[in-house]
Design a protein around this motif. Structure first.
Motif, mmCIF file in Angstrom:
data_model
loop_
_atom_site.group_PDB
_atom_site.id
_atom_site.type_symbol
_atom_site.label_atom_id
_atom_site.label_comp_id
_atom_site.label_asym_id
_atom_site.label_seq_id
_atom_site.Cartn_x
_atom_site.Cartn_y
_atom_site.Cartn_z
ATOM 1 N N ASP A 115 34.369 50.692 37.553
ATOM 2 C CA ASP A 115 33.952 49.291 37.524
ATOM 3 C C ASP A 115 33.828 48.740 36.106
ATOM 4 N N VAL A 116 34.014 47.419 36.016
ATOM 5 C CA VAL A 116 33.794 46.668 34.788
ATOM 6 C C VAL A 116 32.832 45.530 35.131
ATOM 7 N N PHE A 117 31.681 45.509 34.480
ATOM 8 C CA PHE A 117 30.628 44.533 34.765
ATOM 9 C C PHE A 117 30.583 43.481 33.668
ATOM 10 N N LEU A 118 30.627 42.208 34.064
ATOM 11 C CA LEU A 118 30.524 41.105 33.107
ATOM 12 C C LEU A 118 29.099 40.565 33.162
ATOM 13 N N GLY A 119 28.328 40.808 32.099
ATOM 14 C CA GLY A 119 26.915 40.451 32.089
ATOM 15 C C GLY A 119 26.644 39.148 31.362
ATOM 16 N N LEU B 65 30.879 40.556 38.806
ATOM 17 C CA LEU B 65 30.510 39.377 38.030
ATOM 18 C C LEU B 65 29.012 39.111 38.149
ATOM 19 N N ALA B 66 28.331 38.996 37.021
ATOM 20 C CA ALA B 66 26.957 38.512 37.053
ATOM 21 C C ALA B 66 27.001 37.011 37.263
ATOM 22 N N GLY B 67 26.122 36.520 38.093
ATOM 23 C CA GLY B 67 26.094 35.097 38.357
ATOM 24 C C GLY B 67 24.701 34.621 38.699
ATOM 25 N N MET B 68 24.608 33.366 38.995
ATOM 26 C CA MET B 68 23.389 32.707 39.438
ATOM 27 C C MET B 68 23.824 31.381 40.043
ATOM 28 N N LYS C 271 42.870 33.018 40.805
ATOM 29 C CA LYS C 271 43.700 34.136 40.350
ATOM 30 C C LYS C 271 43.066 34.848 39.156
ATOM 31 N N LYS C 272 42.420 34.079 38.290
ATOM 32 C CA LYS C 272 41.800 34.660 37.103
ATOM 33 C C LYS C 272 40.598 35.543 37.455
ATOM 34 N N LEU C 273 40.007 35.292 38.622
ATOM 35 C CA LEU C 273 38.860 36.095 39.068
ATOM 36 C C LEU C 273 39.241 37.096 40.160
ATOM 37 N N SER C 274 40.527 37.286 40.359
ATOM 38 C CA SER C 274 40.998 38.058 41.510
ATOM 39 C C SER C 274 40.633 39.537 41.462
ATOM 40 N N SER C 275 40.295 40.063 40.283
ATOM 41 C CA SER C 275 39.925 41.481 40.198
ATOM 42 C C SER C 275 38.501 41.742 40.684
ATOM 43 N N ALA C 276 37.696 40.674 40.835
ATOM 44 C CA ALA C 276 36.280 40.833 41.190
ATOM 45 C C ALA C 276 36.118 41.228 42.650
#
Length: 533
Positions: free
Chosen positions: A214-218, A263-266, A282-287
Motif C-alpha cells: 500500500d501507498v498512503f497519502l496523508g 487516500l486520507a480524506g475528510m 482516472k487520476k485516482l483510479s489506483s485508490a
C-alpha cells in the motif's frame, strides 16, 4: 499534582511489554523500501534509514537529559522529522506533546506550561516563535528549547551510539498528551498510553486492510491524532506520502504520481473532489479506499462520490481520547454490500464496544434506535485528562466507559449513526433539534454549497435554529425559497428561523466546524426576533 499513576514509584501494576515503537525494529528488514516521503521537500527515508534515525534521535534525547516520564514538546511543520520525533520520544519512555505549527506564542506557552514539558524540539523558525511565549516569567522552571537544525542537535546526532534499546514499559505507561482543540474552553491533555497506541495501530491497520503493497497519502496535521493512520501504514510496512499543507490540485497529482492506494480524506475534501472536472476519476483510479472522519459526511455527497469515483469511503468515528478508531467504529469496504453505507459511521472495530446512554443519566442505557449520548469502551481509551481530575471523572466513568459528548443512535443491525454534538443540540420550546439532521436535509438544495445550523437565544422559545449558508458557485440564494425547501423536508419545529448568507464557514484547519464562532458572531443580532440577514 497530576493523576498519572506512572509518576508514583510505588505503583507497580500493569502488564510489562516492549514499548509501542518496537515494530520499527522488525520493519527494518524491509531495508531500502520507502517508508516516508515528503514531495514538497523531495526527500524521505527508507525503513532502514527510519530505524537508524529513530535510534540516533533517541540517543540525542537522553544526552539532553530526557528520562522516562519527561514531557517533550514537538513544534514542527508536517515533515518526516515530526514522525521520527514521536518514535524517539516514545522509545526513551518519555511523553510526546505534539503541537500544531500554526499555534501562536501564547498557545505554545499554555501547552508547555500545562504539560510541564522539560524540552521543546523545533526548528529555527519555530524556536524563534516559541521563545516569544517564554515561561521565564512564571514560577515554573523554564523549558529548554532545541532546534533540529542547530549545531548542538547535529553534533549529538553525529556522536550517537547507534542502536538504542526501547525503554521497558507497561500497557498503561503514558507516552503522549494529545491536547483537544479547545473550541469549548481550556484545552485538555488526553493521556494516551503505549497500550492505547498498540491497540490503535492494529485496529487501523485491520480497518484499512493495509499491507506492504500500500501507498498512503496523508493530509492530517502531524499534531492531530489522525497521524495515527500514517503510523498504522508504517506498522504495515506501507509507504506514507506526506502532504505538509493540503492543496487539492497537489493532492490529485500526488495520488496519480505515486499510485496511491489509500487516500486520507475528510468531508470538505470529498466535497471538493466532487467539483473537479471529468477525468479526475482516472487520476485516482489506483485508490482502493478513502478515509473520512472529523465531522459528518452528508449522505448526498457520499453517495454521489461513490457513484462517480467508485472508491469506498471508510467513514470512521473516534476521538482524540480514543486515538480515532483505537476504540471506535467504522464503515469498511466489505460493508458496502450490506450496510447503509451512506448514513452511518459503522459498527465497532477491533476490541471496541459502543452503547447509547441517557444524556441526563449515563448509568441508563437506551434501547436501539433511541437517540442519546454515545459511550465507547476499549483498549484505545485514554487514561483521562492531564491534571484535570474533575473533567476526567465527568466523562471517564465506571467500568472503563468514555462519554464522547456526541449524540447518536444504534440501528437494529448494530450500526451507529451520529446526530450531533451534545452541546450543539438546540432546545426550542422543549423540542430537541439536531443540527446535523437539518444540514443533511438542506444540503440537497442545488444552490447550497455548504451549511451549518446553530442555536441562538430567544426570549420566548429559549433557542431558535439559525442556518449559515454558503451559496454554490455563481448562485444567488433566495431565503424565501430556502424556507419553502426546508418546510417540504422537515417538521415545522426543525425549520431554521433565520438564514445568514456567508462566503465560508469557520473551521479548524479547514475542516472542523466552529459552531461556537457562528453563535458568537451572529447570535447577538437575534434580539429574540426571527428573520434573515
Amino acid at each position: 499534582m497530576n493523576i498519572y499513576a506512572g509518576d508514583n514509584p510505588e505503583f507497580t501494576g500493569g502488564l510489562k511489554l516492549p514499548n509501542c515503537t518496537t515494530f520499527i525494529d522488525n520493519n527494518a528488514r524491509l531495508g531500502e523500501k520507502k517508508a516516508l516521503f515528503s514531495p514538497a521537500n523531495n526527500y524521505g527515508y527508507s525503513y532502514r534509514e527510519l530505524y537508524d534515525k529513530i535510534n540516533n534521535w533517541s540517543y540525542v534525547l537522553t544526552e539532553l537529559g530526557i528520562l522516562k516520564g519527561d514531557r517533550v514538546g514537538i513544534y514542527l511543520p508536517s515533515i518526516p522529522e515530526y514522525v521520527i520525533l514521536y518514535f524517539a520520544i516514545w522509545r526513551v519512555g518519555a511523553v510526546a506533546v505534539p503541537m500544531n505549527i500554526v499555534l501562536k506564542p501564547a498557545e505554545i506557552r499554555y501547552l508547555l506550561e500545562d504539560s510541564g514539558a522539560k524540552l521543546l524540539v523545533t526548528d529555527t523558525l519555530g524556536e524563534h516563535n516559541a521563545r516569544k511565549g517564554s515561561l521565564s516569567c512564571t514560577d515554573i522552571s523554564p523549558v529548554s528549547y532545541i532546534s533540529i537544525e542547530g549545531e548542538e542537535w547535529k553534533l549529538l546526532e553525529e556522536n550517537s551510539e547507534g542502536f538504542f534499546r526501547p525503554a521497558d514499559c507497561r500497557m498503561d505507561d503514558l507516552c503522549q498528551l494529545q491536547y483537544t482543540s479547545g473550541t469549548t474552553g481550556r484545552q485538555k491533555g488526553a493521556m494516551l498510553t503505549h497500550g492505547n497506541w498498540i491497540a490503535a495501530l492494529d485496529t487501523e491497520r485491520e480497518v484499512l486492510a493495509l499491507t506492504t503493497d500500500d501507498v498512503f497519502l496523508g493530509i492530517y496535521p502531524m499534531a492531530h491524532v489522525g497521524v495515527s493512520w500514517g503510523i498504522s501504514a508504517l506498522k504495515a510496512g506501507a509507504t506514507w506520502i506526506i502532504i505538509e499543507r493540503f492543496d487539492l490540485d497537489e493532492y490529485i497529482s500526488l495520488a496519480e504520481r505515486f499510485s496511491v492506494t489509500v487516500l486520507a480524506g475528510m468531508p470538505p475534501v470529498i466535497h471538493s473532489l466532487m467539483k473537479t472536472p471529468d477525468g479526475t476519476e482516472k487520476k485516482l483510479s489506483s485508490a482502493k479506499e478513502m478515509i473520512s472522519g472529523g465531522g459528518p459526511l452528508h449522505p448526498g455527497v457520499w453517495k454521489e462520490f461513490h457513484s462517480r469515483f467508485g472508491i469506498p469511503i471508510v467513514n470512521a468515528y473516534g476521538l482524540s481520547e480514543t486515538i480515532v478508531v483505537g476504540t471506535g467504529t467504522a464503515i469498511i469496504p466489505g460493508d458496502y454490500e450490506s450496510a447503509d453505507r451512506y448514513r452511518s459511521v459503522g459498527k465497532p472495530v477491533g476490541y471496541s464496544e459502543v452503547k447509547i446512554v441517557s444524556p441526563e443519566d449515563p448509568a441508563t442505557e437506551l434501547p436501539a434506535e433511541e437517540t442519546g449520548e454515545i459511550a465507547l469502551r476499549g483498549p484505545g481509551v485514554a487514561k483521562g485528562y492531564w491534571n484535570m481530575p474533575e473533567e476526567t471523572a465527568a466523562v471517564f466513568i465506571d467500568d472503563g466507559w468514555f462519554l464522547t459528548g456526541d449524540m447518536g443512535f444504534i440501528d437494529p443491525d448494530g450500526r451507529v449513526s451520529i446526530t450531533d454534538r451534545k452541546k450543539d443540540m438546540i432546545v426550542m420550546s422543549g423540542w430537541k433539534i439536531y443540527p446535523t439532521e437539518i444540514e443533511k436535509a438542506m444540503i440537497e438544495h442545488p444552490d447550497i454549497d455548504d451549511i451549518a445550523l446553530f442555536g441562538c437565544p430567544d426570549v420566548h422559545r429559549g433557542e431558535i435554529p439559525v442556518a449559515a449558508v454558503v451559496p454554490a458557485d455563481g448562485r444567488v440564494l433566495d431565503t424565501g425559497a430556502l424556507e419553502d425547501f426546508a418546510k417540504s423536508r422537515l417538521a415545522g419545529y426543525k425549520v431554521p428561523r433565520r438564514y445568514i448568507i456567508i462566503d465560508e464557514l469557520p473551521r479548524v484547519n479547514g475542516w472542523k466546524l466552529l459552531r461556537k464562532k457562528l453563535r458568537s458572531q451572529y447570535c447577538s443580532n437575534c434580539d429574540g426576533k426571527e428573520g434573515n440577514v
